[in-house]
Design a protein around this motif. Structure first.
Motif, PDB file in Angstrom:
ATOM      1  N   CYS A 135       0.836  -1.204   0.000  1.00  0.00           N
ATOM      2  CA  CYS A 135       0.000   0.000   0.000  1.00  0.00           C
ATOM      3  C   CYS A 135       0.873   1.256   0.000  1.00  0.00           C
ATOM      4  O   CYS A 135       0.549   2.254  -0.658  1.00  0.00           O
ATOM      5  CB  CYS A 135      -0.924   0.002   1.216  1.00  0.00           C
ATOM      6  SG  CYS A 135      -2.197  -1.264   1.166  1.00  0.00           S
ATOM      7  N   GLY A 139       0.795   4.076  -2.839  1.00  0.00           N
ATOM      8  CA  GLY A 139       0.510   5.453  -2.418  1.00  0.00           C
ATOM      9  C   GLY A 139       1.572   6.428  -2.880  1.00  0.00           C
ATOM     10  O   GLY A 139       1.261   7.529  -3.337  1.00  0.00           O
ATOM     11  N   SER A 145      -2.012   8.813   0.324  1.00  0.00           N
ATOM     12  CA  SER A 145      -1.602   8.218   1.606  1.00  0.00           C
ATOM     13  C   SER A 145      -1.908   6.719   1.575  1.00  0.00           C
ATOM     14  O   SER A 145      -2.737   6.250   0.781  1.00  0.00           O
ATOM     15  CB  SER A 145      -2.362   8.870   2.761  1.00  0.00           C
ATOM     16  OG  SER A 145      -3.731   8.512   2.711  1.00  0.00           O
ATOM     17  N   VAL A 149      -5.155   4.472  -0.069  1.00  0.00           N
ATOM     18  CA  VAL A 149      -4.987   3.257  -0.875  1.00  0.00           C
ATOM     19  C   VAL A 149      -5.817   2.123  -0.272  1.00  0.00           C
ATOM     20  O   VAL A 149      -6.528   1.408  -0.981  1.00  0.00           O
ATOM     21  CB  VAL A 149      -3.487   2.861  -0.966  1.00  0.00           C
ATOM     22  CG1 VAL A 149      -3.322   1.489  -1.596  1.00  0.00           C
ATOM     23  CG2 VAL A 149      -2.710   3.904  -1.750  1.00  0.00           C
TER      24      VAL A 149
END
Length: 176
Positions: A135, A139, A145, A149
């Motif tokens: 993630c 991002g 951020s 995500v």
């Protein structure tokens, strides 16, 4: 009720209803199919009644279980003769045709759902679930951020699940 003996006097120790209930519990505990369990219990009680009219039975339940065991073996032999042995040549470890068709249908539903998603959600979901990207990396690439995500992933997965449910597709391991 399997068999009721109303007009024949039974010895006080021979409670046919209790024998019937115990026999059904015994058969089900042994994993006998419910339809076969009912048939075996009925046949067992019929044989017990016939025997009790001509002989003294020492232990009704022990004899009932023995007769039931023999009837189960006989039923297995009949089914084996009727259906025959499965030819090893026809056995396969491949998934069944139904499973393949269900998987293809699920894949089709998921593909259509992905195409209908907003582009950002689709990209995040594909990168995370199919490409196994973190993630944080997604991002950073998309100037988002990690929480944003995660929200896109959650919404995308909810969309996919809803699409499967609407299509009536049940995927093993999903939602169980």
């Amino acid at each position: 009720m399997l068999i009721e003996v109303m007009d024949r006097p039974a010895a006080p120790s021979q409670d046919w209803n209790a024998a019937s209930a115990a026999l059904l519990r015994y058969l089900r505990a042994r994993g006998v199919r419910p339809d076969l369990a009912d048939d075996v219990a009925q046949e067992t009680l019929a044989r017990l009644i016939a025997l009790s009219q001509t002989q003294q039975i020492g232990s009704l339940f022990a004899l009932a279980f023995r007769i039931a065991d023999n009837l189960i073996v006989d039923a297995g032999r009949r089914e084996k003769r009727h259906f025959g042995e499965v030819d090893e040549e026809w056995q396969s470890d491949d998934p069944s045709l139904d499973r393949v068709l269900d998987s293809r249908r699920a894949l089709d539903v998921l593909s259509r759902c992905l195409r209908g998603m907003p582009p950002l959600r689709r990209e995040v979901l594909i990168r995370r679930r199919l490409n196994q990207e973190s993630c944080r990396a997604i991002g950073e690439d998309l100037s988002m951020s990690a929480k944003a995500v995660e929200k896109h992933i959650t919404r995308g997965l909810l969309d996919l699940r809803a699409a499967l449910e609407r299509a009536g597709v049940r995927v093993p391991g999903v939602g169980e």
